[in-house]
Scaffold this active site. Sequence first.
Site, PDB file in Angstrom:
ATOM      1  N   SER A 252       0.538  -1.027  -0.145  1.00  0.00           N
ATOM      2  CA  SER A 252      -0.288   0.326   0.641  1.00  0.00           C
ATOM      3  C   SER A 252       1.200   0.982   0.381  1.00  0.00           C
ATOM      4  CB  SER A 252      -0.837  -0.130   1.147  1.00  0.00           C
ATOM      5  OG  SER A 252      -1.576   1.143   1.223  1.00  0.00           O
TER       6      SER A 252
ATOM      7  N   TYR B  59      -2.419  -0.941  10.287  1.00  0.00           N
ATOM      8  CA  TYR B  59      -2.815  -1.832   8.796  1.00  0.00           C
ATOM      9  C   TYR B  59      -1.207  -1.192   8.040  1.00  0.00           C
ATOM     10  CZ  TYR B  59      -3.439  -1.090   3.433  1.00  0.00           C
ATOM     11  OH  TYR B  59      -3.625  -1.544   2.539  1.00  0.00           O
TER      12      TYR B  59
END
Length: 243
Positions: free
Chosen positions: A138, A152
Amino acid sequence: MTARIALVTGGSRGIGAAICRTLARDGFDIALTYSSNEEKARETKDAVEALGRRALVIRADGAKAEENRHAVEATVAAFGTIDALVCNAGCYPYGTIETMTDEDIDRTLALNLRAVMVETAAAVPHMRRGGRLIYMGSAFGERVPLPGVSVYAATKAALIGFVRGLARDLGPQGITANVVQPGPIDTDLNPKDGDSAALIGSFVATGHYGETADIAEAVSYLASARAGYVTGSTLTVDGGLCA
């Protein structure tokens, strides 16, 4: 020509489904995993088969190590080998650190990081020279422009170190390992017209969300012979979020 085989985790919808279709277009037979949405997994299977490729659907809970190994074993049993492992399955917990429970943290680590390592350890013995390991990271692994994504972001940043180590471990075997780092991508779970889309889009240089095809084409490149000298690297496809 001997078919190439790709295992795509979390391949039932969104980015994962786009990756399955694109790799099928490129000549891969596809094994794909799903955790709960069998209908979407079957739709992706049908799309792969419509492109003239074989497809296998495997139900697997990515939070369970034994099911990660089962996905690899089922793929090898059906197709005999794995040429590309694309670890796309994961979760996106949202909340500042003091709101995260032990269960939230454990599940995120299990899905986003441990599963990747278990699947890789199971797949590598079945990979030939020219094998490809591709992990869905990401842009938040590089830059965190808003609160609520610390857990995350930590798991996605860890993938960068993992592929650098894998590049050293597996380079002599001719197996590459890389991370694709998406920015905001329009999916049913993160739509470009969602409640937070305007805020997230404001961090992106282009000012708008990307499409699942943008990520699938990046995976296509890394899975191809053209990327044989690319390993231990990140390919960021984020519309300039990290710029």
